[in-house]
Design a protein around this motif. Structure first.
Motif, mmCIF file in Angstrom:
data_model
loop_
_atom_site.group_PDB
_atom_site.id
_atom_site.type_symbol
_atom_site.label_atom_id
_atom_site.label_comp_id
_atom_site.label_asym_id
_atom_site.label_seq_id
_atom_site.Cartn_x
_atom_site.Cartn_y
_atom_site.Cartn_z
ATOM 1 N N ALA A 184 -7.489 9.066 6.964
ATOM 2 C CA ALA A 184 -8.049 10.362 6.559
ATOM 3 C C ALA A 184 -7.110 11.520 6.857
ATOM 4 N N ARG A 185 -6.483 11.502 8.010
ATOM 5 C CA ARG A 185 -5.611 12.618 8.401
ATOM 6 C C ARG A 185 -4.263 12.076 8.863
ATOM 7 N N PRO A 186 -3.403 11.685 7.929
ATOM 8 C CA PRO A 186 -2.093 11.147 8.331
ATOM 9 C C PRO A 186 -1.260 12.208 9.046
ATOM 10 N N THR A 187 -0.604 11.792 10.115
ATOM 11 C CA THR A 187 0.214 12.725 10.888
ATOM 12 C C THR A 187 1.707 12.418 10.797
ATOM 13 N N SER A 188 2.054 11.218 10.348
ATOM 14 C CA SER A 188 3.457 10.859 10.228
ATOM 15 C C SER A 188 3.595 9.902 9.056
ATOM 16 N N VAL A 189 4.697 10.038 8.295
ATOM 17 C CA VAL A 189 4.897 9.187 7.124
ATOM 18 C C VAL A 189 6.377 8.922 6.936
ATOM 19 N N TYR A 190 6.680 7.720 6.442
ATOM 20 C CA TYR A 190 8.038 7.362 6.049
ATOM 21 C C TYR A 190 7.947 6.645 4.713
ATOM 22 N N GLY A 191 8.826 7.023 3.771
ATOM 23 C CA GLY A 191 8.849 6.365 2.476
ATOM 24 C C GLY A 191 10.268 6.135 2.009
ATOM 25 N N ALA A 192 10.553 4.953 1.508
ATOM 26 C CA ALA A 192 11.864 4.628 0.939
ATOM 27 C C ALA A 192 11.667 3.525 -0.078
ATOM 28 N N ASP A 193 12.165 3.748 -1.291
ATOM 29 C CA ASP A 193 11.958 2.806 -2.389
ATOM 30 C C ASP A 193 10.449 2.598 -2.542
ATOM 31 N N GLY A 194 9.953 1.375 -2.456
ATOM 32 C CA GLY A 194 8.523 1.155 -2.632
ATOM 33 C C GLY A 194 7.727 1.164 -1.345
ATOM 34 N N LEU A 195 8.410 1.211 -0.201
ATOM 35 C CA LEU A 195 7.723 1.146 1.088
ATOM 36 C C LEU A 195 7.211 2.522 1.501
ATOM 37 N N VAL A 196 5.943 2.583 1.893
ATOM 38 C CA VAL A 196 5.359 3.794 2.460
ATOM 39 C C VAL A 196 4.599 3.394 3.722
ATOM 40 N N VAL A 197 4.917 4.040 4.840
ATOM 41 C CA VAL A 197 4.269 3.762 6.122
ATOM 42 C C VAL A 197 3.625 5.052 6.610
ATOM 43 N N VAL A 198 2.334 4.994 6.942
ATOM 44 C CA VAL A 198 1.578 6.172 7.357
ATOM 45 C C VAL A 198 0.913 5.878 8.696
ATOM 46 N N THR A 199 0.916 6.866 9.606
ATOM 47 C CA THR A 199 0.323 6.666 10.919
ATOM 48 C C THR A 199 -0.588 7.818 11.298
ATOM 49 N N VAL A 201 -3.628 8.695 14.906
ATOM 50 C CA VAL A 201 -4.261 8.225 16.141
ATOM 51 C C VAL A 201 -5.715 8.661 16.122
ATOM 52 N N ALA A 202 -6.613 7.785 16.560
ATOM 53 C CA ALA A 202 -8.039 8.118 16.680
ATOM 54 C C ALA A 202 -8.559 7.557 17.995
ATOM 55 N N GLY A 203 -9.060 8.424 18.847
ATOM 56 C CA GLY A 203 -9.609 7.978 20.112
ATOM 57 C C GLY A 203 -8.615 7.263 20.999
ATOM 58 N N GLY A 204 -7.358 7.660 20.937
ATOM 59 C CA GLY A 204 -6.332 7.018 21.749
ATOM 60 C C GLY A 204 -5.792 5.729 21.173
ATOM 61 N N ARG A 205 -6.278 5.324 19.998
ATOM 62 C CA ARG A 205 -5.834 4.084 19.361
ATOM 63 C C ARG A 205 -4.885 4.388 18.201
ATOM 64 N N PRO A 206 -3.790 3.634 18.087
ATOM 65 C CA PRO A 206 -2.857 3.844 16.967
ATOM 66 C C PRO A 206 -3.413 3.230 15.697
ATOM 67 N N LEU A 207 -3.301 3.970 14.585
ATOM 68 C CA LEU A 207 -3.755 3.499 13.285
ATOM 69 C C LEU A 207 -2.588 3.514 12.312
ATOM 70 N N LEU A 208 -2.553 2.500 11.446
ATOM 71 C CA LEU A 208 -1.406 2.304 10.563
ATOM 72 C C LEU A 208 -1.880 1.896 9.180
ATOM 73 N N ALA A 209 -1.228 2.440 8.147
ATOM 74 C CA ALA A 209 -1.441 2.020 6.759
ATOM 75 C C ALA A 209 -0.077 1.827 6.113
ATOM 76 N N VAL A 210 0.069 0.768 5.324
ATOM 77 C CA VAL A 210 1.355 0.425 4.723
ATOM 78 C C VAL A 210 1.151 0.071 3.256
ATOM 79 N N SER A 211 2.071 0.571 2.409
ATOM 80 C CA SER A 211 2.100 0.182 0.999
ATOM 81 C C SER A 211 3.489 -0.340 0.675
ATOM 82 N N PHE A 212 3.534 -1.439 -0.078
ATOM 83 C CA PHE A 212 4.817 -1.998 -0.508
ATOM 84 C C PHE A 212 5.081 -1.744 -1.991
ATOM 85 N N ASP A 213 4.185 -0.995 -2.639
ATOM 86 C CA ASP A 213 4.359 -0.716 -4.067
ATOM 87 C C ASP A 213 4.257 0.777 -4.355
ATOM 88 N N GLY A 214 4.757 1.598 -3.449
ATOM 89 C CA GLY A 214 4.831 3.032 -3.685
ATOM 90 C C GLY A 214 3.504 3.751 -3.659
#
Length: 360
Positions: A184-199, A201-214
């Motif tokens: 819902a509220r991404p705070t950090s992102v990295y994208g290169a070619d088709g890879l997108v990584v989004v991070t 934190v909620a309640g002290g826990r790390p949350l991660l979402a990844v796309s391999f197709d842009g």
């Protein structure tokens, strides 16, 4: 498209106000040859044509060769008619410096940033002035939001500062990804070619979402949670595309939680606590450079986090960043050091104002 080609395209795609400038000073002379120092430290000390009453400049590099220096105060006072701000540039790693015209030499509240080899000045109440031709001319963009071309140089995928959604730089503008991030509220992102990584934190826990197709489809990998709460989680990559997650702790100075991507998100736990921590950046393949009170160290992803102490000339106040060509920059309260990619040692960059003549 290489970086130079990208900048040339950006010149035609972006419209803005241009303030004509010129090179009104010759390259400064290196006062002393490069000399070896303990702990593989060399010093490039250069005297530039700035009157001695100017304060020490703010120096910033975009890569190991291209840097800029801003002289913007005298005795702690902002620019004035007898103390106009001055800009200098180097394209040989600080060995020589040339003066370039400043677009707003009398403006108070100015800050210098350098992205890749592009200098930019943020002037309070006016907006940004940036140059795509090594300081020959400057374009102005009103407002405090970072200009699109600078954001694009920092990464292909960004969090839109207005909407909080993920956008990609395409065709000279920012376009939304095909589908929304599951965070819902991404705070950090990295994208290169088709890879997108989004991070986030909620309640002290790390949350991660990844796309391999842009950003068409998304996955939610589960991270092995290490001991202790995480305050912020950021994704960071070397120029080679080696991706790490760095989970900053709530306790200041505590060593962060680390994950490295090698087909899976593997937690990296050094065999011992390296001590009070200041900063960490990926550089090269499977390596994370760390600075702290004990100096410098490298965490190796190979071997589940082996820690290699380095005899780098760093102290607890040095904060590391990685430059566009993979060089490491360490900034302390009183100095700036650079370690070029593939080089064994560090270089301290020192600019000095003009010394008074001894026969006066």
């Amino acid at each position: 498209m290489n970086r130079r080609s990208f900048l040339m395209v950006a010149v035609f795609l972006l419209a803005g106000c241009t303030a004509s400038t010129g090179n009104d000073g010759r390259a400064a002379r290196v006062r002393a040859p490069l000399a070896a120092r303990p702990a593989d430290l060399q010093v490039r000390r250069v005297e530039v044509g700035v009157p001695r009453w100017y304060d020490r400049p703010y120096v910033e590099f975009g890569d190991a060769d291209h840097g800029y220096a801003l002289f913007a105060s005298c005795a702690g006072r902002p620019p004035s008619s007898d103390c106009p701000a001055r800009l200098y540039a180097t394209d040989d790693g600080g060995r020589t410096w040339r003066r370039i015209s400043h677009p707003r030499p009398l403006a108070p509240g100015q800050r210098l940033e350098v992205t890749s080899d592009v200098p930019a000045l943020l002037v309070a109440g006016e907006g940004w002035y940036y140059s795509l031709d090594d300081g020959t001319s400057f374009r102005r963009e009103p407002g405090a939001v970072t200009p699109s071309v600078l954001r694009a140089l920092r990464g292909q995928v960004q969090v839109d500062p207005r909407t909080g959604e993920l956008v990609r730089w395409q065709g000279g503008g920012w376009q939304p990804l095909p589908s929304r991030s599951p965070l819902a509220r991404p705070t950090s992102v990295y994208g290169a070619d088709g890879l997108v990584v989004v991070t986030t934190v909620a309640g002290g826990r790390p949350l991660l979402a990844v796309s391999f197709d842009g950003g068409v489809t998304w996955r939610r990998p589960r991270l092995v949670t290490l001991e202790g709460d995480i305050a912020t989680l950021r994704v960071a990559a070397s120029v080679a595309g080696d991706v790490w997650l760095i989970g900053e702790r709530a306790e200041p100075g505590r060593f962060p939680a680390l994950w490295h991507y090698d087909g899976d998100w593997r937690p990296i736990v050094p065999p011992r606590d390296p001590g009070p921590y200041t900063s960490a950046v990926p550089f090269g393949e499977n390596r994370l450079a760390v600075s702290g009170r004990e100096g410098g160290a490298v965490v190796l992803a190979d071997g589940n986090g082996d820690l290699r102490e380095e005899s780098w000339p760093l102290h607890g106040d040095h904060r590391l960043t990685v430059l566009a060509d993979g060089a490491l920059l360490a900034r302390g309260p009183d100095d700036l050091l650079i370690r070029a990619s593939g080089e064994p040692g560090w270089v301290r960059i020192v600019l000095e104002s003009r010394r008074p003549r001894t026969d006066e």
